[in-house]
Design a protein around this motif. Structure first.
Motif, PDB file in Angstrom:
ATOM      1  N   LEU A 182       0.553  -0.827   0.426  1.00 39.41           N
ATOM      2  CA  LEU A 182       0.535  -0.245   0.112  1.00 39.41           C
ATOM      3  C   LEU A 182       0.536   1.224  -0.210  1.00 39.41           C
ATOM      4  CD1 LEU A 182      -3.484  -0.201   1.702  1.00 39.41           C
ATOM      5  CD2 LEU A 182      -1.659   2.129   2.065  1.00 39.41           C
ATOM      6  N   LEU A 183       1.393   2.269  -1.132  1.00 40.20           N
ATOM      7  CA  LEU A 183       1.709   3.555  -0.839  1.00 40.20           C
ATOM      8  C   LEU A 183       1.046   4.323  -1.441  1.00 40.20           C
ATOM      9  CD1 LEU A 183       4.072   4.754  -1.174  1.00 40.20           C
ATOM     10  CD2 LEU A 183       4.237   3.783  -3.743  1.00 40.20           C
ATOM     11  N   SER A 184       1.218   5.592  -0.511  1.00 42.57           N
ATOM     12  CA  SER A 184       0.187   6.816  -0.340  1.00 42.57           C
ATOM     13  C   SER A 184       1.659   8.117  -0.809  1.00 42.57           C
ATOM     14  CB  SER A 184       0.389   6.816   1.529  1.00 42.57           C
ATOM     15  OG  SER A 184      -0.772   8.359   0.902  1.00 42.57           O
ATOM     16  N   SER A 185       1.266   9.426  -0.845  1.00 38.89           N
ATOM     17  CA  SER A 185       2.172   9.807  -1.405  1.00 38.89           C
ATOM     18  C   SER A 185       1.792  12.093  -0.578  1.00 38.89           C
ATOM     19  CB  SER A 185       2.464  10.396  -3.157  1.00 38.89           C
ATOM     20  OG  SER A 185       0.417  10.801  -3.511  1.00 38.89           O
ATOM     21  N   GLY A 186       2.485  11.644  -1.087  1.00 38.83           N
ATOM     22  CA  GLY A 186       2.024  13.909  -0.095  1.00 38.83           C
ATOM     23  C   GLY A 186       1.225  13.692  -0.937  1.00 38.83           C
ATOM     24  N   LEU A 187       0.743  15.203  -0.399  1.00 39.71           N
ATOM     25  CA  LEU A 187      -0.218  16.252  -1.407  1.00 39.71           C
ATOM     26  C   LEU A 187       0.061  17.572  -0.864  1.00 39.71           C
ATOM     27  CD1 LEU A 187      -2.842  17.968   1.268  1.00 39.71           C
ATOM     28  CD2 LEU A 187      -2.415  14.706   2.246  1.00 39.71           C
ATOM     29  N   LEU A 188      -0.385  18.350  -2.221  1.00 38.04           N
ATOM     30  CA  LEU A 188      -0.806  20.423  -2.454  1.00 38.04           C
ATOM     31  C   LEU A 188      -1.916  20.516  -1.560  1.00 38.04           C
ATOM     32  CD1 LEU A 188       0.974  22.533  -3.066  1.00 38.04           C
ATOM     33  CD2 LEU A 188       0.201  22.559  -5.385  1.00 38.04           C
ATOM     34  N   ILE A 189      -1.869  21.460  -0.616  1.00 37.87           N
ATOM     35  CA  ILE A 189      -3.356  21.895  -0.287  1.00 37.87           C
ATOM     36  C   ILE A 189      -3.711  23.562  -1.410  1.00 37.87           C
ATOM     37  CG2 ILE A 189      -4.081  22.452   1.448  1.00 37.87           C
ATOM     38  CD1 ILE A 189      -3.299  20.712   3.260  1.00 37.87           C
ATOM     39  N   VAL A 190      -4.552  23.219  -1.925  1.00 35.20           N
ATOM     40  CA  VAL A 190      -4.974  24.621  -2.826  1.00 35.20           C
ATOM     41  C   VAL A 190      -5.891  25.017  -1.795  1.00 35.20           C
ATOM     42  CG1 VAL A 190      -4.474  24.170  -4.741  1.00 35.20           C
ATOM     43  CG2 VAL A 190      -6.609  23.645  -3.782  1.00 35.20           C
ATOM     44  N   ASP A 191      -5.687  26.381  -1.743  1.00 36.85           N
ATOM     45  CA  ASP A 191      -7.276  27.291  -1.011  1.00 36.85           C
ATOM     46  C   ASP A 191      -8.847  27.797  -1.892  1.00 36.85           C
ATOM     47  OD1 ASP A 191      -6.148  29.686  -3.312  1.00 36.85           O
ATOM     48  OD2 ASP A 191      -5.500  30.619  -1.581  1.00 36.85           O
ATOM     49  N   ARG A 192      -9.350  28.347  -1.447  1.00 37.57           N
ATOM     50  CA  ARG A 192     -10.479  27.907  -2.302  1.00 37.57           C
ATOM     51  C   ARG A 192     -10.569  29.120  -3.436  1.00 37.57           C
ATOM     52  NH1 ARG A 192     -11.798  30.030   3.726  1.00 37.57           N
ATOM     53  NH2 ARG A 192     -13.308  28.222   4.314  1.00 37.57           N
ATOM     54  N   THR A 193      -9.745  29.266  -3.590  1.00 37.60           N
ATOM     55  CA  THR A 193      -9.444  29.396  -4.760  1.00 37.60           C
ATOM     56  C   THR A 193      -8.505  28.985  -6.194  1.00 37.60           C
ATOM     57  OG1 THR A 193      -7.200  31.008  -4.911  1.00 37.60           O
ATOM     58  CG2 THR A 193      -9.578  32.606  -4.152  1.00 37.60           C
ATOM     59  N   GLY A 194      -7.976  28.499  -5.699  1.00 36.88           N
ATOM     60  CA  GLY A 194      -6.903  26.847  -6.276  1.00 36.88           C
ATOM     61  C   GLY A 194      -5.500  27.743  -6.235  1.00 36.88           C
ATOM     62  N   ARG A 195      -5.600  28.467  -5.028  1.00 40.38           N
ATOM     63  CA  ARG A 195      -4.140  28.275  -5.341  1.00 40.38           C
ATOM     64  C   ARG A 195      -3.398  28.029  -4.550  1.00 40.38           C
ATOM     65  NH1 ARG A 195      -3.536  34.242  -3.882  1.00 40.38           N
ATOM     66  NH2 ARG A 195      -4.146  33.433  -2.160  1.00 40.38           N
ATOM     67  N   ALA A 196      -1.908  27.151  -4.646  1.00 41.62           N
ATOM     68  CA  ALA A 196      -0.983  26.442  -3.823  1.00 41.62           C
ATOM     69  C   ALA A 196      -0.905  27.628  -2.863  1.00 41.62           C
ATOM     70  CB  ALA A 196       0.412  26.419  -4.152  1.00 41.62           C
ATOM     71  N   CYS A 197      -1.048  26.690  -1.625  1.00 45.34           N
ATOM     72  CA  CYS A 197      -0.948  27.581   0.292  1.00 45.34           C
ATOM     73  C   CYS A 197      -0.115  26.709   0.809  1.00 45.34           C
ATOM     74  CB  CYS A 197      -2.045  27.909   0.284  1.00 45.34           C
ATOM     75  SG  CYS A 197      -3.814  26.285   1.153  1.00 45.34           S
ATOM     76  N   GLY A 198       0.165  25.692   0.801  1.00 39.48           N
ATOM     77  CA  GLY A 198       1.179  24.078   1.388  1.00 39.48           C
ATOM     78  C   GLY A 198       0.936  23.063   0.654  1.00 39.48           C
ATOM     79  N   VAL A 199       2.283  22.329   1.586  1.00 43.30           N
ATOM     80  CA  VAL A 199       2.458  20.250   1.590  1.00 43.30           C
ATOM     81  C   VAL A 199       2.902  19.854   2.486  1.00 43.30           C
ATOM     82  CG1 VAL A 199       4.256  19.283   0.486  1.00 43.30           C
ATOM     83  CG2 VAL A 199       3.913  21.737  -0.332  1.00 43.30           C
ATOM     84  N   ARG A 200       1.512  19.000   2.190  1.00 47.39           N
ATOM     85  CA  ARG A 200       2.323  18.238   3.341  1.00 47.39           C
ATOM     86  C   ARG A 200       2.550  16.933   2.958  1.00 47.39           C
ATOM     87  NH1 ARG A 200      -4.196  18.105   5.352  1.00 47.39           N
ATOM     88  NH2 ARG A 200      -4.135  20.661   6.362  1.00 47.39           N
TER      89      ARG A 200
END
Length: 135
Positions: A40-58
């Motif tokens: 079972l393999l997962s990856s990190g994620l890029l978080i976007v805000d309400r406008t679709g703009r990148a605002c963080g990484v987990r």
């Protein structure tokens, strides 16, 4: 039903409200080729805000076996690639109306070697996913 119908050795998951990067599957295949014991393999994620703009990484590189004591490891289910034999054995509980992905992990991890790549390979709009209607 999709798990039952799948014919490949691996099942890739993506939620309807998330986006994956074009190289997601290629990067995950490369990882799995180098780590054949992983189920079972997962990856990190890029978080976007309400406008679709990148605002963080987990993201966090993790490797483990079984279900750790305490909380689930940070395996982001929309980015999962799961060995089809494990997915068929565990499957999703159709009675779950919320949290079915977490329930799946609780039941799958005791039988699995799992990992998470620290590469953010999918985009997650946590604001859309955490509205009052959805909660």
């Amino acid at each position: 039903r999709a798990i039952e119908e799948a014919r490949g050795a691996w099942i890739a998951n993506v939620d309807a409200d998330d986006w994956i990067f074009p190289q997601k599957h290629v990067r995950q295949w490369a990882y799995l080729a180098e780590h054949p014991a992983v189920d079972l393999l997962s990856s990190g994620l890029l978080i976007v805000d309400r406008t679709g703009r990148a605002c963080g990484v987990r993201s966090q590189a993790l490797v483990g076996r079984g279900l750790p004591k305490g909380a689930l490891p940070l395996l982001y289910t929309p980015s999962l690639m799961v060995r089809a034999s494990l997915a068929r054995c565990v499957s999703f509980d159709a009675r779950c109306r919320a949290g079915e992905d977490r329930d799946f992990l609780y039941r799958a991890l005791p039988h699995a070697t799992w990992a998470s790549m620290d590469d953010p390979l999918y985009v997650y709009d946590e604001y859309a996913s955490h509205t009052l209607d959805r909660c």
